[in-house]
Scaffold this motif. Sequence first.
Motif, PDB file in Angstrom:
ATOM      1  N   ALA A   5      -3.378 -10.619 -12.988  1.00 24.27           N
ATOM      2  CA  ALA A   5      -3.564 -12.049 -12.750  1.00 24.27           C
ATOM      3  C   ALA A   5      -2.354 -12.903 -13.136  1.00 24.27           C
ATOM      4  O   ALA A   5      -2.325 -14.091 -12.833  1.00 24.27           O
ATOM      5  CB  ALA A   5      -4.793 -12.535 -13.506  1.00 24.27           C
ATOM      6  N   ILE A  50      -8.561 -11.480  -6.169  1.00 25.99           N
ATOM      7  CA  ILE A  50      -7.512 -12.388  -6.616  1.00 25.99           C
ATOM      8  C   ILE A  50      -6.744 -13.050  -5.476  1.00 25.99           C
ATOM      9  O   ILE A  50      -6.202 -14.135  -5.640  1.00 25.99           O
ATOM     10  CB  ILE A  50      -6.539 -11.701  -7.604  1.00 25.99           C
ATOM     11  CG1 ILE A  50      -5.711 -12.763  -8.308  1.00 25.99           C
ATOM     12  CG2 ILE A  50      -5.673 -10.668  -6.882  1.00 25.99           C
ATOM     13  CD1 ILE A  50      -5.343 -12.456  -9.692  1.00 25.99           C
ATOM     14  N   THR A  56     -10.406 -18.081  -5.953  1.00 26.23           N
ATOM     15  CA  THR A  56      -9.394 -18.474  -6.935  1.00 26.23           C
ATOM     16  C   THR A  56      -9.027 -19.950  -6.936  1.00 26.23           C
ATOM     17  O   THR A  56      -8.693 -20.502  -7.977  1.00 26.23           O
ATOM     18  CB  THR A  56      -8.106 -17.654  -6.726  1.00 26.23           C
ATOM     19  OG1 THR A  56      -7.641 -17.875  -5.391  1.00 26.23           O
ATOM     20  CG2 THR A  56      -8.346 -16.182  -6.974  1.00 26.23           C
TER      21      THR A  56
END
Length: 97
Positions: A5, A50, A56
């Motif tokens: 991340a 992600i 996100t």
Amino acid sequence: MKEYAKKFYKSKAWYRCRQSYITSQHGLCERCKGVGKIVHHKTYITPQNINNPAITLSHSNLELLCQDCHNKEHHASDAVVSSGLMFDSNGDLIRSE
């Protein structure tokens, strides 16, 4: 912060989204109305999602929390965390002593 991340959380897109979300909530924790500090993803970010902006970068998946409410969120759902531990502003587990 999880290794997968790091790039996302350092991106301009996340910075802009985070700032606009904090402004939209007037800087207040959505649970206790204290000072909001952490923009929390309701659906947690994983390596699989992600790159999905609906997860996100969507305001509908975000929640502004103070440090205490963020810690409670993770403590409630993570039985591994025990007394004397908490999450810091990066989401890393640390000793609260």
